[in-house]
Motif scaffolding. Sequence first.
Motif, mmCIF file in Angstrom:
data_model
loop_
_atom_site.group_PDB
_atom_site.id
_atom_site.type_symbol
_atom_site.label_atom_id
_atom_site.label_comp_id
_atom_site.label_asym_id
_atom_site.label_seq_id
_atom_site.Cartn_x
_atom_site.Cartn_y
_atom_site.Cartn_z
ATOM 1 N N ARG A 14 -7.656 3.362 -6.987
ATOM 2 C CA ARG A 14 -7.281 2.823 -5.682
ATOM 3 C C ARG A 14 -6.591 1.483 -5.927
ATOM 4 O O ARG A 14 -6.690 0.914 -7.018
ATOM 5 N N ASP A 28 -7.884 -4.975 -4.416
ATOM 6 C CA ASP A 28 -7.933 -5.738 -3.166
ATOM 7 C C ASP A 28 -7.057 -6.984 -3.227
ATOM 8 O O ASP A 28 -6.348 -7.309 -2.265
ATOM 9 N N THR A 35 -4.454 -0.491 7.845
ATOM 10 C CA THR A 35 -5.750 -0.496 7.187
ATOM 11 C C THR A 35 -6.499 -1.763 7.574
ATOM 12 O O THR A 35 -5.983 -2.627 8.263
ATOM 13 N N ASN A 57 -13.479 10.216 2.156
ATOM 14 C CA ASN A 57 -14.386 9.791 1.089
ATOM 15 C C ASN A 57 -15.794 10.318 1.294
ATOM 16 O O ASN A 57 -16.743 9.769 0.740
ATOM 17 N N ALA A 68 -8.156 -0.560 11.485
ATOM 18 C CA ALA A 68 -7.556 0.662 10.959
ATOM 19 C C ALA A 68 -7.415 1.714 12.051
ATOM 20 O O ALA A 68 -8.345 1.994 12.795
ATOM 21 N N SER A 93 -3.900 5.792 -0.027
ATOM 22 C CA SER A 93 -5.257 5.250 -0.018
ATOM 23 C C SER A 93 -5.974 5.478 -1.345
ATOM 24 O O SER A 93 -6.929 4.764 -1.661
ATOM 25 N N ALA A 94 -5.538 6.457 -2.123
ATOM 26 C CA ALA A 94 -6.150 6.729 -3.429
ATOM 27 C C ALA A 94 -5.191 7.603 -4.223
ATOM 28 O O ALA A 94 -4.219 8.140 -3.694
ATOM 29 N N GLY A 101 -2.758 8.106 3.527
ATOM 30 C CA GLY A 101 -3.338 7.692 4.783
ATOM 31 C C GLY A 101 -2.210 7.466 5.768
ATOM 32 O O GLY A 101 -1.030 7.540 5.430
ATOM 33 N N HIS A 137 0.746 5.531 3.920
ATOM 34 C CA HIS A 137 0.399 4.720 2.761
ATOM 35 C C HIS A 137 -0.455 5.549 1.822
ATOM 36 O O HIS A 137 -0.879 6.661 2.157
ATOM 37 N N THR A 141 -3.453 10.532 -2.457
ATOM 38 C CA THR A 141 -4.149 10.688 -1.184
ATOM 39 C C THR A 141 -3.479 9.782 -0.168
ATOM 40 O O THR A 141 -3.500 8.561 -0.302
ATOM 41 N N GLU A 179 0.811 -1.216 0.000
ATOM 42 C CA GLU A 179 0.000 0.000 0.000
ATOM 43 C C GLU A 179 0.846 1.268 0.000
ATOM 44 O O GLU A 179 0.308 2.369 -0.050
#
Length: 984
Positions: A514, A517, A478, A427, A482, A492-493, A474, A490, A472, A337
């Motif tokens: 993003r 997963d 996570t 978000n 979190a 996040s987006a 973070g 990290h 973005t 990430e």
Amino acid sequence: MRPADMLVVDIDLVNLEFDGRRLVRRDRNAPTFILVGLPPQHVLEEVPAPLSPDGTALGSMKTVTAGSTQLAFSVPADIDGLELSLPSLLNWARLVPMMVPTGLRSPDTAGSTVFQGLPSSVIEFPTRLLITYDDPVDWVVRREPQQVDGRTALWHARLHGAQNGEALLRAFATVANRSGLTANNPLTAEKLENIVTFTSQTELPGPDGSPPIKVPRAPLHAEQFIVTPMGASARLHGAWEPLPKPAQPQNPGQRLPNLKAYDHITGLGRDQYIRVVRRGHLSTGHEALLVSELKRLFVARQNDGIVAYLQREDRVVVKQPEVQYGSGTGFTHAGREMPFRALRITDRVTPPIVQRAPDENADPPTDIPAFWVALQSTGADYEFTLIGTDHEDRRVSFTMPLVFVPDGMDEAEKDMQLKDLYAGDLNAQTPSAVDLKLMSRMNRSMDGQVMALAQPPAGAPGSTSHAVGTLTFGLGVTGPAARPVVGLPHISAAEVRVPAIEQFTPNAGYLAVRFNDTFLQQTMENHPAGAYLNLKEAVSLTFGAEKAGGVASPNAAVELITSQAGVIPNVFKTSPAGEVVDAIGLDDIKTAFGKAKLLGFIDLRRYLQNITKDSLDTLRQLGDDQIEAILHASNGLLPAPVLRIRDLADGQGKELRYVWKTALGKRDVESGDTSKDILDVSEAVLTLDARTIRSKDAVDKATVEGRLTNFKLNFGGMARVEIADLKFKTGPGKKPDVTATGLELKFSNELEFINSLRSALPADGFGGGAYIEVQPSGVHAGYKLALPAIGVGVFTLSNVSLGAELVIPFDGNPISFRFSVSERAHPFNVAVSLFGGGGYFSMLVDAKGVQQIEGAIEFGGSAALNLGVASGGVSVMAGIRFEYLAAEDRVSLGGYLRCNGFLCVLGIITVSVEFYLELTYEKHGHESVIRGKGRLTVSVRIAFFSKSVSLELERSFSGAPGDPTFADCVLPRHWHEYCPAFAP
């Protein structure tokens, strides 16, 4: 008190008595002491807020003094007696200074300076901190007033140590509740306790009963320490190593010392300079120091002259410029990430920042909490300059506000403070002011710099690199647990440019993405297609049918960005753990191809089939050689469209490629819609391969190949076209090339009679008489065949032609098929002896059904007689005409009778008569009209005179739009009873 040099001193004598001449020991076997009490040596002064430029907003400052100082001296045994005089009692050079024993913090009796039965030297400096000697020291004292140039020097005593005159001091305790003037003073209660901890022989309790934490001990260094009646003039310095990291988390509520350095300069008890350095970390994990300085500044005030105030400045000093990140640094997903392997901060020292006031009223008092580093001048966040190193050793620079987190807090307290600082939702659909503030801090502009967002596969450098608009960030771990964690930044987006999508969607710009997963939880290699990014919103590609020869408009919604397969639709269903399941849901496939069309009008989703995990494995390692092998293999398939871009050899440009090869199947009939039964692709394979080459000279060269094999077209149950292979290919500056092989046309039901004429038709519908026209509007393919005249005895059939045309439009209109037997303008002719006739027929069918049918047939007879003197003739013809137009919802059926004759006598007199009768039925929607028409025309010509008379009559009968239909008038059961009554 000695006014000459302002000496104020209290002297207590222990085990000494005056024998009338000298001071002598009362008990020679008991210890003897001289205790010297001095006035307070430090003044604690209020620290105002930052000064305005002219200082006019300031008034008087409050102050409070420290407690008095006691110096304890032991009289050596070799001194028999002392003179009872002030100069003699100030002769401390021959006395032994007494210190507080190491390890003790409290005296034997509260308020005293006696420890273990012995008096000790205790100095309160600065206010609230009790210090003593740590090594043997001497005091250099002027016993008599000193005069120079008529002035008397202030009495003072200088402390002298064994290390080049530098004395070592130890803080052993603090004084609580001394004053409330510490709001902006960096020497908080907790920092004073830190000084005690570091300068004394101290052990802190270990976590959960584990062995105690041994604190590395280092005393204070006094370069200068002079006591006076007005306060001390001192220069103190202390520096300490960090505590050893405990093996286990510290006890809840426990704060470990984080003080690194302490400097203090005073003049006559007034602070001139204080420097307190705390250890901590920035939120990115970089080791940093919070340096708080207190300085005395001189300010010119109106009507008051020059005044001096204390002013505080705080700065963050970056101690560790670069931090490495990776799989072993505590990330939830092994560092995937975090696309940066390292972050370097170029700032070494910040400008003055907003000071953070501790809560001195807490019990125990708390130190400075974690805080966003903000500028003192404006209050705005200070943006550190960072340089990130990605997975391909590429450097990317950006700015970002950071949080300073002091060391020493337990995890629970740190979590609480960080959660408050990072409160907000990145978000949020309707962000609040808190959300917007957090977004402005965490959304960082990259200005289009290229960086690798994931570790590229071996042998595929650059396959995970993008031009990045924003990242973005973070902080922390996570997933379900979190929470913010220092040192675990990290991504996040992000917003990135995807060149492959931009080629099809020119206005796409930066796209929000993003991490995938499966990539996060199981690595890129565990994803069938090697996906590492997901578009936050799937992008529907605009790929017109004209670019695929009308074969398909594959407007698939691409969502996954892969390392080697390019950009593909998200047809992968994963478990909560990120694992790709064995079967891909058909609903997911339909969603991915929501706007895809086949043959310009047919919903492609109806013919897509389930995709298995095994078939998706072809997408993982997909180079150009593998793609070519799949396209040429009879059983090779690419289960999802692949949109990719690659650099050409020698840096000559880039090639964009959209390729897809999928098997189609039986139509999905869940909706009950049967309008698409025209197409049968139960054994078909669809292939699309579109390439665009963009060279450095900005000239685009696009080639597109489309192919649909083994499909059939059914038109209203009357005609069936089977096509083994339909290909389309186009290139720059070339006319599109459409070929079809293995085409066979069969007629059924009412048109089955045409099959008997197949001996007259070519074996392949695209042989002789066939044509193909490719126009901007679409492809027209078909044939026209004229049959030769047939004469057998008195029977003659001539002017017969057959036509069939298949239209594949490019504008989204449905595919259509038209069949005709002759045409209205060129009807066929039939003659049998004296009787003759003719007609035509045509039919247009598309996916919606029959759109147009028209036809006509005419029959009759004629005869002529010539007797020389007179000649004449007569003919009678009758016909029927039928027309249906679905677009106008109109039906027309009509019949007519035409009779005419003529008689000519000697070429002088000619008489002709024509009689015409017509009856027509027309229907427009629900309105019906029956129209009758009759006409009689008589013409007479005598020599040069002629006359013609015509009589005409027309009548029409219309039904009202609301007239009941036949179905309204006759019940179904009555009709079923009626029909069998007339059955043979």
